[in-house]
Design a protein around this motif. Sequence first.
Motif, short mmCIF file in Angstrom:
data_model
loop_
_atom_site.label_atom_id
_atom_site.label_comp_id
_atom_site.label_asym_id
_atom_site.label_seq_id
_atom_site.Cartn_x
_atom_site.Cartn_y
_atom_site.Cartn_z
N LEU A 12 0.86 -1.18 0.00
CA LEU A 12 0.00 0.00 0.00
C LEU A 12 0.90 1.23 0.00
N ASN A 13 0.81 2.02 -1.07
CA ASN A 13 1.69 3.18 -1.25
C ASN A 13 3.15 2.80 -1.07
N GLY A 14 3.52 1.63 -1.59
CA GLY A 14 4.90 1.17 -1.54
C GLY A 14 5.30 0.47 -0.27
N LYS A 15 4.44 0.45 0.75
CA LYS A 15 4.78 -0.17 2.03
C LYS A 15 4.23 -1.61 2.08
N LEU A 16 5.13 -2.57 2.28
CA LEU A 16 4.74 -3.97 2.37
C LEU A 16 3.95 -4.20 3.65
N GLN A 17 2.78 -4.84 3.52
CA GLN A 17 1.91 -5.12 4.65
C GLN A 17 2.20 -6.51 5.21
N ARG A 18 1.89 -6.74 6.47
CA ARG A 18 2.10 -8.05 7.12
C ARG A 18 0.87 -8.93 6.90
N THR A 19 0.68 -9.35 5.68
CA THR A 19 -0.51 -10.13 5.35
C THR A 19 -0.31 -11.61 5.67
N GLU A 48 -16.91 -2.15 -13.27
CA GLU A 48 -16.86 -2.81 -11.97
C GLU A 48 -15.46 -2.55 -11.40
N PRO A 49 -15.38 -1.97 -10.21
CA PRO A 49 -14.06 -1.70 -9.65
C PRO A 49 -13.31 -2.99 -9.32
N SER A 50 -12.00 -2.90 -9.33
CA SER A 50 -11.22 -4.04 -8.85
C SER A 50 -11.44 -4.14 -7.34
N GLN A 51 -11.21 -5.32 -6.80
CA GLN A 51 -11.38 -5.51 -5.36
C GLN A 51 -10.29 -6.45 -4.84
N VAL A 52 -9.65 -6.03 -3.75
CA VAL A 52 -8.64 -6.85 -3.09
C VAL A 52 -9.07 -7.02 -1.64
N THR A 53 -9.11 -8.26 -1.20
CA THR A 53 -9.37 -8.55 0.21
C THR A 53 -8.14 -9.26 0.77
N PHE A 54 -7.74 -8.85 1.96
CA PHE A 54 -6.57 -9.44 2.60
C PHE A 54 -6.69 -9.27 4.10
N THR A 55 -5.91 -10.05 4.83
CA THR A 55 -5.89 -9.99 6.29
C THR A 55 -4.49 -9.66 6.75
N ILE A 56 -4.39 -8.70 7.66
CA ILE A 56 -3.12 -8.29 8.23
C ILE A 56 -2.97 -8.92 9.61
N ALA A 57 -1.78 -9.45 9.89
CA ALA A 57 -1.50 -9.98 11.22
C ALA A 57 -1.55 -8.83 12.22
N LYS A 58 -2.35 -8.96 13.26
CA LYS A 58 -2.54 -7.90 14.25
C LYS A 58 -1.42 -7.95 15.28
N THR A 59 -0.60 -6.90 15.25
CA THR A 59 0.46 -6.73 16.25
C THR A 59 0.28 -5.33 16.84
N GLY A 60 0.89 -5.09 17.97
CA GLY A 60 0.72 -3.83 18.67
C GLY A 60 1.21 -2.61 17.92
N ASP A 61 2.11 -2.80 16.95
CA ASP A 61 2.66 -1.65 16.24
C ASP A 61 1.98 -1.36 14.90
N VAL A 62 0.88 -2.06 14.60
CA VAL A 62 0.14 -1.82 13.35
C VAL A 62 -0.94 -0.78 13.61
N ASN A 63 -0.93 0.30 12.82
CA ASN A 63 -1.91 1.36 12.95
C ASN A 63 -3.09 1.05 12.03
N LEU A 64 -4.10 0.40 12.57
CA LEU A 64 -5.26 -0.03 11.78
C LEU A 64 -6.05 1.15 11.23
N LYS A 65 -6.18 2.20 12.00
CA LYS A 65 -6.93 3.39 11.58
C LYS A 65 -6.25 4.03 10.37
N GLU A 66 -4.94 4.04 10.36
CA GLU A 66 -4.19 4.61 9.24
C GLU A 66 -4.50 3.85 7.95
N ILE A 67 -4.56 2.53 8.03
CA ILE A 67 -4.87 1.70 6.86
C ILE A 67 -6.31 1.93 6.43
N GLN A 68 -7.23 1.94 7.38
CA GLN A 68 -8.64 2.12 7.07
C GLN A 68 -8.90 3.48 6.40
N ASP A 69 -8.15 4.51 6.76
CA ASP A 69 -8.36 5.85 6.24
C ASP A 69 -7.71 6.09 4.88
#
Length: 117
Positions: A12-19, A48-69
């Motif tokens: 996402l914007n060049g940043k590798l996610q912990r999927t 029809e828009p493209s759609q990507v669904t993925f799951t991120i491993a939840k760790t204390g240093d992941v800012n979920l709100k930042e990703i959602q926004d």
Amino acid sequence: MARVLGIVKIHLNGKLQRTVSGAKLRTGGHKHTSVVGHKRYGSYVEFEPSQVTFTIAKTGDVNLKEIQDLEATTLVFEGDDGVSYLINNADCTSSVEISDAGGGVAFTFEGDEAEPL
């Protein structure tokens, strides 16, 4: 022999996610919809828009709100089979739901038609 898709990386914007495993891509694009009555009269085209669904491993240093926004972001769906897809103008279309079952948080992004890189 051709390589089979086994691992997907999401950027996402060049940043590798912990999927975790299970990411899915619907490429989107033009979709034909039939017009019917007592028979099929033809079809019309919709985007029809493209759609990507993925799951991120939840760790204390992941800012979920930042990703959602994230809005109008660049998303890359990178497969270990050597094929990657670029999605421009991608927005997060899901709310955050945290669960202790598996330790992950699922996200859905939709954007422009996915383009092979």
